[in-house]
Design an enzyme around this catalytic site. Sequence first.
Site, PDB file in Angstrom:
ATOM      1  N   HIS A  83      -0.817 -12.044   2.210  1.00 52.93           N
ATOM      2  CA  HIS A  83      -1.535 -11.178   1.281  1.00 52.93           C
ATOM      3  C   HIS A  83      -1.787 -11.900  -0.046  1.00 52.93           C
ATOM      4  O   HIS A  83      -0.861 -12.177  -0.797  1.00 52.93           O
ATOM      5  CB  HIS A  83      -0.716  -9.908   1.034  1.00 52.93           C
ATOM      6  N   TYR A  99       0.833  -1.204   0.000  1.00 50.67           N
ATOM      7  CA  TYR A  99       0.000   0.000   0.000  1.00 50.67           C
ATOM      8  C   TYR A  99       0.872   1.261   0.000  1.00 50.67           C
ATOM      9  O   TYR A  99       1.691   1.470   0.900  1.00 50.67           O
ATOM     10  CB  TYR A  99      -0.922   0.027   1.214  1.00 50.67           C
TER      11      TYR A  99
END
Length: 202
Positions: free
Chosen positions: A140, A53
């Site tokens: 993830h 991110y």
Amino acid sequence: MDKIVIPGTNLKVSKFIFGTANLFGVGSKTERVNLLKAAVNAGFTHFDTAPYYGFGLSEKDLGEILKEGTELTITTKVGLYPAGGVDQSYPTIFLRKAFGKAIPPLSKPYVDFSIAKAQESREKSLTNLKRSYIDLYMIHDPNHDLLSTDEWVQWLEKIKREGFIGDFGIASSVECITPFLEDKISPTNVLQIYDSLENRQA
């Protein structure tokens, strides 16, 4: 804001969690950190982030508020990483994102499910978050065929015993997570599933 305990854990968090996937788009570092502080003032106590991110900036921005609030907790992730690494300058990240739609390799995350890379990523996340402990550590978007499940569970349980993380699990879609649920040994203590009000995937 009401508090809840995440099922399967002892982690008590605000009923709504502040996600930082789009934090980079807010603007300057001052603007991003001010937004995070406003979230704390509004009652958010738990924040969700990942090395991917903001090309690492989201973890660094969160570090600015996490160092001030001992009641704040964090989810970060491992397995997906930004092209070019997590220590790029703001202009470089901006250009990667701006041209990434036309030239996907500039912004597309790269995948590495090796334990060696995971260890390196965990240490970097702790540094960026200015913490010695990650409350919730998620793999993830793992690919079941690429992940050595037994090895990952052993590693996650090891760093949990050593006090680096609290609970752990998988963050992905229902379709991705389903094969892991069929394994006898699997890092699925906690599931973070893509969801929306429109499709109600979770």
